[in-house]
Design an enzyme around this catalytic site. Structure first.
Site, PDB file in Angstrom:
ATOM      1  N   THR A  47      14.033  31.739  55.754  1.00  0.00           N
ATOM      2  CA  THR A  47      14.232  33.034  56.396  1.00  0.00           C
ATOM      3  C   THR A  47      13.069  33.359  57.325  1.00  0.00           C
ATOM      4  O   THR A  47      11.917  33.114  57.005  1.00  0.00           O
ATOM      5  CB  THR A  47      14.382  34.140  55.329  1.00  0.00           C
ATOM      6  N   CYS A  63      17.147  32.209  45.569  1.00  0.00           N
ATOM      7  CA  CYS A  63      16.170  33.112  46.175  1.00  0.00           C
ATOM      8  C   CYS A  63      15.569  34.031  45.109  1.00  0.00           C
ATOM      9  O   CYS A  63      16.302  34.721  44.397  1.00  0.00           O
ATOM     10  CB  CYS A  63      16.811  33.944  47.279  1.00  0.00           C
ATOM     11  N   HIS A  69      15.596  23.228  43.434  1.00  0.00           N
ATOM     12  CA  HIS A  69      14.172  23.497  43.642  1.00  0.00           C
ATOM     13  C   HIS A  69      13.510  23.455  42.268  1.00  0.00           C
ATOM     14  O   HIS A  69      13.915  24.184  41.366  1.00  0.00           O
ATOM     15  CB  HIS A  69      14.007  24.878  44.290  1.00  0.00           C
TER      16      HIS A  69
END
Length: 633
Positions: free
Chosen positions: A270, A355, A426
């Site tokens: 982002t 996120c 992740h």
């Protein structure tokens, strides 16, 4: 393929959480050559270390949440545990005002190109128009032109910004008072330098007025609603609905195939993962790029800022994915359908399930889905049913809480209960954010789950006709060694790079060469020059576009300044989470490129975008980057 070990010293965990006093003491010992290795601090050759007098500001505090959340975290909390005291010490600059000012005298669009009669006055009448029709007055009010050739004219042979261009002198004939156009170049270059995935005006207006016809997703939503487990007071209604839809009343379209085996992948990022940055990464060897994270509800409401995110440069396709965040299956379904029906250059739709930003987490999006498996599965099914031939992928973390990994169980359910073309993991939990090192042992454990599922699919006669599910690892990939060690893990098809590509954009060149590349300051400036040109092509060559390009270039430099040249390091490999003591580069430009002072970042942008105006606004994300510079800019 496994990269041979080249470590000269035992590596620490690199989380760099020691106190400033202890770090200073350790550094002093290092300068005296009494301590060859300091945990969490990058090793710099003694002759390049900055003078002891600068130790009071030796370290810059990094908080990398902006790589995944940008400026969306409007509630200001950057800490997973809500520790306000710690947040204050970290020094976040909250509520940054990043809006750029426009022209003092605003020119009517009919005069941007005086020869173009196809663009009428916005008011239809010069006397009623609120914009200026006095071209001489407008030109007199403009800042002095930037030296050099207009990047847009250089690329296309024509500058659509016309009279508003900050490089107007390079494509304006003062004698004839006409814009210069290289029609031959315009014809040959138009297909090489344009942006795709722009939503058409009619569809956007229909979305804004809530009149868009969802021909696919309405069936999908109705079916999934019938399957939602309701509370006891709605049991009868649920059973009636289920009886109505015994079988799925729609077919999932055959999906396009994607191949991520060994692909060089740039993570969805982002703010800093904007179109010019992704375009730069394509020139530096990237195979797959992703849009900045778009929220599903603003997309289906037709918000212009949100629809700017799926835009891509033609060079990104094939291999361009659009990432969305959603907490509701109906919103995800509608967003998937609109993207499928209004864009032609999307290779995959990626659901963000990782996120960590508080704003998304509290609204049930991002990493909140890790603890809500049934909801995550409904969203994936909704996207699959509504996205036509665009395959659906997901990006997750190891879990929500530290030391409580849940990804393996989640992935097993996803593989057995729905369809995804790829899963990216992740190697950290939401609670960890970017502290500690990524857990690649656990990434491999989950990779084995995917590998075993793919093998069973191959053994099944019906399963052979379906596409495999690729598994991608993510976390702390900063060198070619990290990349190759990652893909050497069992079950890992490829590695996704995030901060590593922001700090060292030529990382994929190192992967290709299988060696460290000691880029000179001039080579690094050349990359920034290319970024600046791409940025001007994207945001425009007028005052607003130049200011926007400058702002995003500063955001980019907030990462690139962290790079430590290989030639001044006393041990390899460099580690992503190791902090650097202040150092003096091999020349003045290398020193400037390493500055953590945002005023120096603005100086660097001035090499490509001209002098920054007094009204240019940029506030760094972290107060530690906002040093007061004693020199005048």
């Amino acid at each position: 393929m496994t990269v041979p070990e080249k470590r000269l010293h035992e590596d620490g965990d690199g989380d760099g959480d020691g106190s400033g006093a202890n770090d200073t003491t350790a550094l002093e010992e290092k300068r005296q050559n009494t301590q060859p290795y300091i945990k969490g601090i990058a090793g710099i050759k003694p002759e390049f270390l900055a003078p002891i007098s600068s130790l009071s500001s030796t370290y810059t505090e990094y908080n990398d949440d902006e790589a995944e959340g940008g400026d969306r975290d409007k509630n200001g909390s950057q800490n997973g545990n809500g520790d306000k005291r710690r947040k204050k010490e970290r020094g976040q600059n909250q509520k940054r005002d990043l809006k750029q000012k426009r022209d003092t005298v605003r020119l009517c669009v009919s005069l941007i190109d005086p020869e173009d009669e196809s663009t009428p006055c916005v008011a239809g009448d010069e006397e009623k128009c609120k914009y200026s029709h006095n071209l001489e007055e407008y030109l007199a009010s403009k800042p002095k032109d930037i030296d050099g050739m207009c990047p847009v004219f250089e690329a296309l042979g024509y500058c659509p910004t016309g009279m508003k261009c900050r490089w107007l002198h390079s494509h304006f004939n003062k004698e004839t008072k006409k814009l210069i156009k290289d029609l031959g170049k315009l014809e040959t270059e138009k297909d090489k330098s344009f942006e795709v995935n722009l939503i058409d005006r009619e569809s956007k207006i229909a979305l804004q007025r809530k009149k868009y016809k969802y021909e696919i997703s309405e069936q999908v939503i109705k079916y999934l609603d019938s399957k939602v487990q309701r509370n006891d007071s709605h049991q009868e209604n649920r059973k009636e609905n289920e009886a109505t839809y015994v079988e799925q009343p729609f077919k999932i379209a055959e999906k396009k195939k994607i191949d991520l085996r060994g692909a060089k992948i740039v993570s969805p990022l982002t703010t800093v993962g904007n179109l010019p940055f992704r375009r730069l990464m394509k020139t530096l060897g990237a195979d797959v790029t992703y849009s900045e994270m778009a929220l599903s509800v603003p997309l289906i409401q037709g918000h212009q800022p949100e629809w700017a995110l799926p835009k891509a440069h033609i060079s990104e396709h094939p291999g361009f994915g659009v990432q969305i965040a959603s907490s509701k299956h109906w919103a995800a379904a509608k967003a998937a359908e609109v993207i499928y029906r209004t864009t032609q250059h999307v290779s995959e739709l990626n659901l963000n399930c990782g996120c960590p930003i508080d704003l998304l987490y509290k609204s049930g999006q991002g990493s909140a889905l890790l603890d809500q498996t049934p909801r995550l599965l409904r969203i994936v099914k909704a996207m699959n049913g509504s996205s036509g031939d665009i395959p659906v992928t997901i990006k997750i973390r190891t879990g929500v809480k530290e030391n409580k990994n849940t990804a393996a169980h989640l992935v097993d359910r996803v593989l057995n209960e729905t369809q995804v073309a790829a899963i990216t993991l992740h190697g950290r939990s939401r609670q960890q954010r970017y502290t500690k090192e990524a857990d690649w042992d656990y990434i491999e454990e989950v990779g084995k789950v995917v590998k075993n599922w793919n093998e069973k699919r191959e053994e099944d006669k019906e399963g052979r006709d379906t596409n495999p599910t690729w598994f991608v690892g993510n976390g702390d990939v900063y060198t070619y060694e990290d990349w190759y060690n990652g893909v050497a893990r069992e079950g890992v098809d490829s590695v996704m790079v995030a901060r590593g590509a922001l700090i060292k954009p030529w990382l994929f060149e190192e992967v290709e060469a299988q060696q460290y590349l000691d880029k000179s300051s001039s080579e690094r400036l050349s990359m920034l020059d290319k970024f600046a040109k791409f940025a001007i092509e994207h945001w425009g060559s007028d005052e607003y576009g130049v200011n926007s390009a400058r702002r995003f270039m500063c955001e980019f430099l907030s990462f690139t300044h962290r790079y430590i040249p290989v030639g001044i390091m006393e041990r390899l490999p460099p580690k992503l989470n190791e902090r650097s003591p202040k150092f003096v580069g091999r020349n003045e430009m290398e020193t400037l490129l390493s500055s953590s002072d945002y005023k120096d970042w603005i100086k660097i942008t001035e090499m490509f975008l001209g002098k920054a105006g007094e009204d240019f606004q940029f506030v760094p994300k972290h107060k530690s980057n906002a040093y007061e510079n004693t020199e005048n800019r």
